[in-house]
Scaffold this motif. Structure first.
Motif, PDB file in Angstrom:
ATOM      1  N   LEU A 106      24.526 -26.645 -17.254  1.00 37.47           N
ATOM      2  CA  LEU A 106      24.809 -27.949 -17.854  1.00 37.47           C
ATOM      3  C   LEU A 106      24.414 -29.084 -16.918  1.00 37.47           C
ATOM      4  N   ALA A 107      24.783 -28.940 -15.645  1.00 28.36           N
ATOM      5  CA  ALA A 107      24.509 -30.016 -14.683  1.00 28.36           C
ATOM      6  C   ALA A 107      23.006 -30.235 -14.535  1.00 28.36           C
ATOM      7  N   PHE A 108      22.245 -29.143 -14.412  1.00 28.68           N
ATOM      8  CA  PHE A 108      20.793 -29.264 -14.326  1.00 28.68           C
ATOM      9  C   PHE A 108      20.223 -29.870 -15.609  1.00 28.68           C
ATOM     10  N   HIS A 109      20.663 -29.334 -16.737  1.00 32.60           N
ATOM     11  CA  HIS A 109      20.105 -29.726 -18.023  1.00 32.60           C
ATOM     12  C   HIS A 109      20.327 -31.211 -18.295  1.00 32.60           C
ATOM     13  N   LEU A 110      21.541 -31.679 -18.013  1.00 31.40           N
ATOM     14  CA  LEU A 110      21.898 -33.053 -18.372  1.00 31.40           C
ATOM     15  C   LEU A 110      21.435 -34.062 -17.329  1.00 31.40           C
ATOM     16  N   THR A 111      21.074 -33.585 -16.141  1.00 37.42           N
ATOM     17  CA  THR A 111      20.501 -34.480 -15.140  1.00 37.42           C
ATOM     18  C   THR A 111      18.985 -34.572 -15.314  1.00 37.42           C
ATOM     19  N   PHE A 112      18.330 -33.411 -15.381  1.00 32.43           N
ATOM     20  CA  PHE A 112      16.868 -33.416 -15.465  1.00 32.43           C
ATOM     21  C   PHE A 112      16.368 -33.782 -16.858  1.00 32.43           C
ATOM     22  N   GLY A 113      17.263 -33.718 -17.858  1.00 32.79           N
ATOM     23  CA  GLY A 113      16.881 -34.111 -19.214  1.00 32.79           C
ATOM     24  C   GLY A 113      16.387 -35.553 -19.257  1.00 32.79           C
ATOM     25  N   TRP A 114      17.028 -36.416 -18.476  1.00 39.12           N
ATOM     26  CA  TRP A 114      16.611 -37.825 -18.438  1.00 39.12           C
ATOM     27  C   TRP A 114      15.187 -37.941 -17.912  1.00 39.12           C
ATOM     28  N   LEU A 115      14.885 -37.183 -16.852  1.00 33.35           N
ATOM     29  CA  LEU A 115      13.541 -37.260 -16.268  1.00 33.35           C
ATOM     30  C   LEU A 115      12.501 -36.727 -17.264  1.00 33.35           C
ATOM     31  N   PHE A 116      12.865 -35.640 -17.946  1.00 32.08           N
ATOM     32  CA  PHE A 116      11.987 -35.091 -18.979  1.00 32.08           C
ATOM     33  C   PHE A 116      11.718 -36.139 -20.063  1.00 32.08           C
ATOM     34  N   ALA A 117      12.777 -36.839 -20.477  1.00 32.35           N
ATOM     35  CA  ALA A 117      12.645 -37.864 -21.516  1.00 32.35           C
ATOM     36  C   ALA A 117      11.794 -39.028 -21.025  1.00 32.35           C
ATOM     37  N   ILE A 118      12.048 -39.475 -19.793  1.00 27.89           N
ATOM     38  CA  ILE A 118      11.293 -40.619 -19.253  1.00 27.89           C
ATOM     39  C   ILE A 118       9.809 -40.276 -19.147  1.00 27.89           C
ATOM     40  N   ASN A 119       9.511 -39.081 -18.623  1.00 29.58           N
ATOM     41  CA  ASN A 119       8.110 -38.679 -18.501  1.00 29.58           C
ATOM     42  C   ASN A 119       7.442 -38.586 -19.869  1.00 29.58           C
ATOM     43  N   GLY A 120       8.155 -38.033 -20.839  1.00 27.26           N
ATOM     44  CA  GLY A 120       7.608 -37.910 -22.191  1.00 27.26           C
ATOM     45  C   GLY A 120       7.354 -39.272 -22.818  1.00 27.26           C
ATOM     46  N   LEU A 121       8.290 -40.203 -22.632  1.00 31.00           N
ATOM     47  CA  LEU A 121       8.119 -41.547 -23.185  1.00 31.00           C
ATOM     48  C   LEU A 121       6.977 -42.274 -22.494  1.00 31.00           C
ATOM     49  N   ALA A 122       6.899 -42.123 -21.164  1.00 30.57           N
ATOM     50  CA  ALA A 122       5.823 -42.769 -20.404  1.00 30.57           C
ATOM     51  C   ALA A 122       4.470 -42.259 -20.900  1.00 30.57           C
ATOM     52  N   TYR A 123       4.382 -40.950 -21.107  1.00 33.05           N
ATOM     53  CA  TYR A 123       3.126 -40.377 -21.602  1.00 33.05           C
ATOM     54  C   TYR A 123       2.798 -40.904 -22.995  1.00 33.05           C
ATOM     55  N   THR A 124       3.804 -40.975 -23.849  1.00 33.46           N
ATOM     56  CA  THR A 124       3.577 -41.451 -25.209  1.00 33.46           C
ATOM     57  C   THR A 124       3.056 -42.886 -25.211  1.00 33.46           C
ATOM     58  N   ILE A 125       3.697 -43.743 -24.404  1.00 33.50           N
ATOM     59  CA  ILE A 125       3.247 -45.137 -24.316  1.00 33.50           C
ATOM     60  C   ILE A 125       1.822 -45.192 -23.768  1.00 33.50           C
ATOM     61  N   TYR A 126       1.584 -44.398 -22.720  1.00 37.97           N
ATOM     62  CA  TYR A 126       0.263 -44.366 -22.103  1.00 37.97           C
ATOM     63  C   TYR A 126      -0.814 -43.973 -23.110  1.00 37.97           C
ATOM     64  N   THR A 127      -0.523 -42.921 -23.860  1.00 38.72           N
ATOM     65  CA  THR A 127      -1.538 -42.398 -24.775  1.00 38.72           C
ATOM     66  C   THR A 127      -1.767 -43.343 -25.951  1.00 38.72           C
ATOM     67  N   LEU A 128      -0.751 -44.143 -26.292  1.00 39.57           N
ATOM     68  CA  LEU A 128      -0.928 -45.139 -27.337  1.00 39.57           C
ATOM     69  C   LEU A 128      -1.746 -46.317 -26.833  1.00 39.57           C
ATOM     70  N   VAL A 129      -1.410 -46.775 -25.609  1.00 37.63           N
ATOM     71  CA  VAL A 129      -2.096 -47.938 -25.050  1.00 37.63           C
ATOM     72  C   VAL A 129      -3.572 -47.631 -24.795  1.00 37.63           C
ATOM     73  N   THR A 130      -3.865 -46.469 -24.243  1.00 42.20           N
ATOM     74  CA  THR A 130      -5.255 -46.119 -23.936  1.00 42.20           C
ATOM     75  C   THR A 130      -5.970 -45.514 -25.137  1.00 42.20           C
ATOM     76  N   ARG A 131      -5.238 -45.332 -26.213  1.00 44.41           N
ATOM     77  CA  ARG A 131      -5.754 -44.698 -27.433  1.00 44.41           C
ATOM     78  C   ARG A 131      -6.232 -43.278 -27.165  1.00 44.41           C
TER      79      ARG A 131
END
Lengths: 265, 277
Positions: A106-131
């Motif tokens: 639980l501790a690993f999942h709920l701590t690293f989940g944020w980093l997983f989400a941030i990286n995924g969102l950053a990639y999504t924004i990146y891929t939209l901006v650069t098309r």
């Protein structure tokens, strides 16, 4: 040298190779005898990919520790009540050391989940901006074409599958799907993490138990993807793998293109 | 670094084509490069990648080997992660927001999943609930009839366990907020936390005050249409859809209003102290 550059500028794709000429000159390389390396993955994609790899690994591993905590009602593979085997067989649980590690899971999942989400969102924004998403978007008839790809990869069909840009139809579908899976994992994850505070989300996904099942099957999807991905990358060779690190893949030596260049001279 | 500058300078022509982001990004990365440039990039990537991978592996090992703080069971970094989560979700706490409720046909007798704190013998007729202030001073004692004299509320909620399972069941009892009102003279509800302990002190949970005062947090004496049995925490237990089952302490012996975060049985074993849903 000058004629070479002139012909390069003729086509849009080759225009950029002019820019490498000065650096080539710096090192005293003879451009005409050179192979070129073609850009395959931009920096943003590469970082997102390699940051995602350990994060997703941690998420899956810690997630399995959470799943292990209640084996009274495991997800089974079979028909109806009859299960061929339950997920996961004891041997797998033991080999992965999943037993009695719920708190850590639980501790690993709920701590690293944020980093997983941030990286995924950053990639999504990146891929939209650069098309860059256009590289991954499956085109018309992609589903039909992807069958051809699969038949080819299984050595059941000889014809090389067509591909635009980096990816063929099957790759486009798979990579688009896996990014979608990331979103589903995130949403169902929050739905089962905060089913009271985010009750609207949980309910819209079909409730706690349904969201939990989806979350689990998405994980199985990630694992299946991982296996196929590794096999395919191994098959494609080191140059392809290394392009995910450097961004560029060296073109294979083409004797006929050299003679063309010779003719220009 | 020099190469990048070269690339940028020779790409001014590309920039003129249009000011959009695609072009701006493209000029950082030419579509083709020479073999020599490729090998130079390869060496650089090998170094950057190697150092990053090594640092990641080193950091992860460090995390795994990190000692837990005294009275804890998980590495301090992970504990910080959990506390950060607690901070986020307690800030997002909405007083009026209630958990979904269900119909009686979906309700069933809850699975018995933990016996911490209820293993010792108990004489239900002799049971008393003690209420304490922050310094342990006794504010009062209660019989079950005192709790039953407060307004009775029934709720059919989905009970969730940290282990992953969930079950819909019916609870009835008094709102904790109504109980706290009995001690409004002492300003009970103005404290930051509440601590609940079993009579044998084997099991104990801590609550943040907003969650404790929520309308769906009950001091429950009935479950699924009948009085609590001993396995489910007779005579009085907590029930709330705001927290995991680990917080639903059975057989409450004493309640303390306090401003210091109370000890919590499972939190000291590596779980989240807040354990909010």
């Amino acid at each position: 040298m000058t004629t070479d550059m002139a012909t390069d500028q003729a086509s849009d794709l080759d225009r950029d190779s002019g820019s490498s000429a000065p650096s080539g000159d710096d090192t005293g390389f003879d451009q005409s005898a050179e192979r070129r390396a073609v850009l395959k993955h931009r920096r943003g994609s590469r970082w997102a990919h390699w940051i995602n790899f350990p994060l997703l690994t941690i998420m899956i591993y810690s997630g399995l520790r959470i799943y292990w905590a209640d084996l009274r009602n495991p997800v089974g593979v079979g028909v109806g009540e009859w299960h061929l085997f339950d997920l996961f067989p004891d041997s797998v649980n033991e080999a992965l050391g999943l037993e009695r590690k719920l708190a850590r899971g639980l501790a690993f999942h709920l701590t690293f989940g944020w980093l997983f989400a941030i990286n995924g969102l950053a990639y999504t924004i990146y891929t939209l901006v650069t098309r860059e998403w256009k590289q991954l978007k499956p085109g018309k008839g992609a589903l039909k074409d992807s069958i051809g790809v699969i038949l080819h990869d299984l050595h059941l069909r000889k014809e090389e599958p067509a591909h635009e840009g980096n990816y063929n139809a099957a790759q486009r579908i798979t990579y688009s799907l896996i990014i979608f899976f990331g979103l589903v994992a995130l949403l169902t994850g929050f739905a089962i993490y905060k089913p009271t505070q985010l009750s609207l989300l949980t309910n819209s996904l079909g409730g706690y138990e349904v969201a939990r099942k989806i979350h689990f099957f998405v994980t199985i999807g990630f694992m299946a993807f991982f296996v196929i991905h590794i096999l395919q990358v191994a098959r494609a060779g080191f140059g392809n793998f290394w392009s995910m690190v450097t961004g560029y893949q060296l073109e294979p030596k083409k004797p006929e293109s050299r003679s063309e260049k010779g003719q220009n001279k | 670094m020099n190469d990048d500058q070269n690339n940028n300078s020779t790409h001014d022509s590309t920039r003129n084509n249009g000011p959009d982001m695609t072009e701006t990004m493209n000029e950082e990365a030419p579509k083709t490069i020479s073999e020599a440039e490729f090998y130079r990039k390869s060496r650089r990537s090998f170094l950057v990648g190697g150092v990053t991978a090594a640092a990641t592996a080193f950091g992860y090992r460090g995390l795994l080997n990190q000692e837990a703080a005294p009275g804890d069971n998980i590495p301090t970094t992970l504990r910080s992660g959990l506390e950060w989560n607690e901070d986020v979700w307690s800030r997002l706490f909405r007083e009026g927001h209630t958990a979904p409720t269900y119909s009686p046909s979906q309700s069933s007798v809850l699975r018995v999943n933990g016996r911490h704190g209820i293993r010792s013998d108990i004489d239900l007729d002799a049971w008393e609930l003690q209420v304490q202030g922050p310094d342990g001073e006794v504010w009062g004692t209660h019989q079950l009839s005192d709790i039953q004299a407060l307004d009775r509320h029934e709720m059919i909620i989905e009970h969730k366990c940290v282990e992953g399972w969930s079950q819909i069941t019916t609870w009835a009892g008094a709102r904790f907020s109504d109980f706290a009102d009995l001690y409004s003279d002492q300003g009970a509800a103005d404290h930051k936390f509440v601590s609940f302990v079993t009579p044998d002190e084997d099991y104990f949970v801590g609550f943040d005050m907003p969650s404790a005062l929520h309308e769906q947090t009950l001091l429950a004496y009935d479950m699924h249409g009948g009085p609590l049995d001993l396995d489910h925490g007779a005579p009085l237990r907590l029930a709330t859809p705001l927290k995991y089952g680990i917080k639903h302490i059975k057989r409450i012996g004493s309640i303390q209003f306090t401003n210091e975060q109370p000890a919590d049985f499972w939190a000291s074993r590596g779980y989240s102290w807040y354990a909010g849903l």
